[in-house]
Design a protein around this motif. Structure first.
Motif, short mmCIF file in Angstrom:
data_model
loop_
_atom_site.label_atom_id
_atom_site.label_comp_id
_atom_site.label_asym_id
_atom_site.label_seq_id
_atom_site.Cartn_x
_atom_site.Cartn_y
_atom_site.Cartn_z
N ARG A 5 -3.06 5.21 -9.28
CA ARG A 5 -2.78 3.85 -9.70
C ARG A 5 -1.97 3.14 -8.62
NH1 ARG A 5 -0.49 3.08 -15.45
NH2 ARG A 5 -2.68 3.37 -15.90
N TRP A 6 -0.99 3.83 -8.04
CA TRP A 6 -0.18 3.24 -6.98
C TRP A 6 -1.04 2.92 -5.76
CZ3 TRP A 6 0.95 4.72 -1.98
CH2 TRP A 6 1.95 3.98 -1.35
N LEU A 7 -1.94 3.84 -5.40
CA LEU A 7 -2.83 3.63 -4.27
C LEU A 7 -3.77 2.46 -4.53
CD1 LEU A 7 -3.69 4.69 -1.51
CD2 LEU A 7 -5.32 6.16 -2.67
N PHE A 8 -4.30 2.36 -5.74
CA PHE A 8 -5.18 1.24 -6.08
C PHE A 8 -4.43 -0.08 -6.02
CE2 PHE A 8 -6.91 -1.67 -9.28
CZ PHE A 8 -8.19 -1.84 -8.76
N THR A 9 -3.22 -0.12 -6.56
CA THR A 9 -2.41 -1.34 -6.54
C THR A 9 -2.08 -1.74 -5.10
OG1 THR A 9 -1.44 -0.69 -8.64
CG2 THR A 9 -0.29 -2.40 -7.41
N TYR A 10 -1.72 -0.78 -4.30
CA TYR A 10 -1.40 -1.04 -2.89
C TYR A 10 -2.63 -1.57 -2.14
CZ TYR A 10 0.46 -0.22 1.78
OH TYR A 10 0.90 -0.37 3.06
N ALA A 11 -3.77 -0.95 -2.32
CA ALA A 11 -5.00 -1.38 -1.65
C ALA A 11 -5.43 -2.76 -2.13
CB ALA A 11 -6.11 -0.36 -1.89
N PHE A 12 -5.29 -3.02 -3.43
CA PHE A 12 -5.64 -4.33 -3.97
C PHE A 12 -4.71 -5.41 -3.41
CE2 PHE A 12 -5.34 -7.66 -7.22
CZ PHE A 12 -6.67 -8.04 -7.24
N GLY A 13 -3.45 -5.11 -3.28
CA GLY A 13 -2.49 -6.05 -2.71
C GLY A 13 -2.82 -6.38 -1.26
#
Length: 111
Positions: A5-13
């Motif tokens: 989830r953290w990786l997805f949020t970071y990549a989306f940002g």
């Protein structure tokens, strides 16, 4: 699960930030023809000599001739008005500051 989830949020940002950055554009080379440099001071004066040296360096850098055109009179207003009236994109003004900063404040009507 938490790291995904953290990786997805970071990549989306990062992706959303990159989406709003301007895309590089390739501008046309300028100048495409000779450039006029208007000098509102008499020929042979110190600013005129400086303008001619500057024009020579610009011509070497751009590969196009830079023509110095003296328009003396009215303490620089004639040359500045000629530059303002020039409806071309290959004109430059080499002037002292007064016609652009002081005269509009102290005179009501300028050409």
């Amino acid at each position: 699960m938490k790291t995904k989830r953290w990786l997805f949020t970071y990549a989306f940002g990062i992706a959303s930030i990159l989406a709003f950055l301007p895309a590089p554009s390739f501008a046309e080379t300028w100048p495409q023809r000779p450039v006029r440099m208007i000098v509102p001071i008499a020929p042979g004066s110190s600013p005129d000599v400086a303008a001619r040296v500057f024009a020579e360096r610009l011509a070497m850098r751009w590969g196009q001739p830079v023509i110095v055109e003296n328009r003396p009179g009215a303490d620089g207003l004639i040359g500045t008005a000629a530059f303002a009236a020039a409806a071309e994109d290959h004109a430059l003004l080499f002037s002292f500051a007064a016609p652009l900063t002081v005269y509009p404040v102290i005179q009501e009507k300028l050409s």
